[in-house]
Scaffold this active site. Sequence first.
Site, PDB file in Angstrom:
ATOM      1  N   LYS A 156      -5.444  19.553 -51.104  1.00 30.76           N
ATOM      2  CA  LYS A 156      -5.652  19.684 -49.664  1.00 30.76           C
ATOM      3  C   LYS A 156      -4.364  19.624 -48.845  1.00 30.76           C
ATOM      4  CE  LYS A 156      -9.224  18.934 -47.604  1.00 30.76           C
ATOM      5  NZ  LYS A 156     -10.395  19.498 -46.989  1.00 30.76           N
ATOM      6  N   HIS A 179     -17.038  36.926 -30.154  1.00 28.60           N
ATOM      7  CA  HIS A 179     -18.079  36.135 -30.840  1.00 28.60           C
ATOM      8  C   HIS A 179     -17.606  35.663 -32.216  1.00 28.60           C
ATOM      9  CE1 HIS A 179     -20.865  38.106 -27.916  1.00 28.60           C
ATOM     10  NE2 HIS A 179     -20.108  39.141 -28.176  1.00 28.60           N
ATOM     11  N   GLU A 207      -6.305  19.225 -35.231  1.00 29.54           N
ATOM     12  CA  GLU A 207      -7.603  18.598 -34.944  1.00 29.54           C
ATOM     13  C   GLU A 207      -7.482  17.535 -33.860  1.00 29.54           C
ATOM     14  OE1 GLU A 207      -9.862  17.964 -38.922  1.00 29.54           O
ATOM     15  OE2 GLU A 207      -7.778  18.303 -39.403  1.00 29.54           O
ATOM     16  N   SER A 257      -4.746  14.860 -48.615  1.00 31.82           N
ATOM     17  CA  SER A 257      -5.938  14.049 -48.820  1.00 31.82           C
ATOM     18  C   SER A 257      -5.638  13.025 -49.904  1.00 31.82           C
ATOM     19  CB  SER A 257      -7.103  14.944 -49.256  1.00 31.82           C
ATOM     20  OG  SER A 257      -8.076  14.180 -49.950  1.00 31.82           O
ATOM     21  N   LYS A 309      -4.137   4.023 -12.195  1.00 32.85           N
ATOM     22  CA  LYS A 309      -2.945   4.152 -13.029  1.00 32.85           C
ATOM     23  C   LYS A 309      -3.207   4.301 -14.520  1.00 32.85           C
ATOM     24  CE  LYS A 309      -1.189   0.986 -10.074  1.00 32.85           C
ATOM     25  NZ  LYS A 309      -2.004   1.551  -8.997  1.00 32.85           N
ATOM     26  N   ASN A 329       0.824  -1.220   0.000  1.00 31.93           N
ATOM     27  CA  ASN A 329       0.000   0.000   0.000  1.00 31.93           C
ATOM     28  C   ASN A 329       0.856   1.268   0.000  1.00 31.93           C
ATOM     29  OD1 ASN A 329      -2.021  -1.839   0.137  1.00 31.93           O
ATOM     30  ND2 ASN A 329      -2.664  -1.386   2.231  1.00 31.93           N
TER      31      ASN A 329
HETATM   32  N1  ARG Z   1      -1.511  -3.420  -7.447  1.00 33.50           N
HETATM   33  C1  ARG Z   1      -1.969  -2.723  -6.301  1.00 33.50           C
HETATM   34  C2  ARG Z   1      -2.449  -1.318  -6.684  1.00 33.50           C
HETATM   35  O1  ARG Z   1      -2.122  -0.889  -7.728  1.00 33.50           O
HETATM   36  C3  ARG Z   1      -0.888  -2.622  -5.292  1.00 33.50           C
HETATM   37  C4  ARG Z   1      -1.381  -2.490  -3.882  1.00 33.50           C
HETATM   38  C5  ARG Z   1      -2.035  -3.739  -3.461  1.00 33.50           C
HETATM   39  N2  ARG Z   1      -2.385  -3.710  -2.076  1.00 33.50           N
HETATM   40  C6  ARG Z   1      -3.213  -4.573  -1.524  1.00 33.50           C
HETATM   41  N3  ARG Z   1      -3.493  -4.444  -0.282  1.00 33.50           N
HETATM   42  N4  ARG Z   1      -3.768  -5.550  -2.207  1.00 33.50           N
HETATM   43  O2  ARG Z   1      -3.178  -0.673  -5.966  1.00 33.50           O
END
Ligand code: ARG
Length: 463
Positions: free
Chosen positions: A288, A161, A295, A282, A330, A115
């Site tokens: 073009k 505008h 874009e 194009s 992530k 953690n």
């Molecule tokens: N892969 C987990 C995450 O990205 C890592 C932490 C996992 N901790 C746990 N208590 N299972 O959050």
Amino acid sequence: MTKKTSNQMWGGRFADGPDAIMEAINASIGFDKRMAEQDIRGSRAHAAMLGATGIVSDSDAEAMREGLLTVLSEIEEGRFEFSTALEDIHMNVEQRLKEIIGAPAGRLHTGRSRNDQVATDFRLWVRDQLDAAESALTRLCQGFLAQAEAGADWVMPGFTHLQTAQPVTWGHHMMAYVEMFGRDLSRVRDARGRMNECPLGTAALAGTSFPLDRDMTAKELGFDRPCANSLDAVSDRDFALEFLSVASICAMHLSRLAEELVIWSSAQFRFVALSDRFSTGSSIMPQKKNPDAAELIRAKIGRIFGANVALMTVMKGLPLAYSKDMQEDKEQVFDAADHLMLALAAMDGMVRDMTANRDALEAAAGSGFSTATDLADWLVRVLDMPFREAHHVTGSLVAMAEGRGVDLPDLSLEDMQSVHSDITDDIFDVLGVHNSVASRTSYGGTAPERVREQVARWKEKLA
Ligand code: ARG
């Protein structure tokens, strides 16, 4: 016992291994392997601290630090075999370390949990992105400064505008973007300053009974200090959310600029020519030259803002401390960061390469009665007319010009005097676009001298 199929890191109380579906939903290795370098950096700092505090022997600490470097080189050289059964980058690295150095690897996780480990790795990763964004934004601003300096006194229409409003200078328009991206730059720096605290050593949620030196690991990893509350440290993702919100605002700025480039490069405007390097053709229409990069940059806000909303939504219902929901942080951040960096790089190239069409800008600057406000201001200044009345008189002159299909400077003095008899020949001086922009010398105004002051100020700020 069917123990051999249960997880080697936490399988002690398990008789059976996970179902394949469980493994699929649980594993994060498919994406968190992008944090391998940060994970190993964090583990090496932790190992050094365990040795320095005597929690493990110096030789074990050294073996762990060396072994981790071997793991890193295996990963960097693409020789590492990532395993889904080992869930995530943390357990993949530790398991491989065990294969390389044997028993001492089992001591690495002393006083640490995944953690605080993941919170540390992810902070390091996001911090690297903030640093990259800082360089990219600085570079982008410098590109605008070059454009502004070259065209500090070129005239163009300013819009409200998207209707012609008043003439402005090209330099002033370019400098507006320096202000915008300059704010992004300062938001990046603020976010970095606030997030730079180290979660490592807060362990699962409550801290640890081992005599860790958290200042040592924080310093080693370039953090300003260790996080002060273990519950908060393992459950906080504000740093990721701040990155995403800073990225969202920046992507919104990029999108607005991209929209201008799309409009400006059209055959109807011809304000700028984009370089071949940042345009596409194009397959059917030979004439073009499309602003595809602009874009796509305009569209990037969609996924970046989406990531911000997604992570806010993931976090909003979570009780303290860690919940597995947070593993969903992530991919959102990785995706947003990748696309923000690409958009910044592409915009930087487009801005540096683009050529302003000075003649088209100047011709457009004078059309659409753009100096009507200058005329009204003249009536106020010279004839001491109340502005509201001057506005009305000017409106009548605009209507007259419009009716004849001409611009304001094309009216004769007699035409002008037919609307207000006190008007004199001097009025024609203020109807030219160059005089118009030169007169706007109030602080923050479009006059070339003011633009040059701002260019100088920003050059120094960005140096
Ligand atoms: N892969 C987990 C995450 O990205 C890592 C932490 C996992 N901790 C746990 N208590 N299972 O959050």
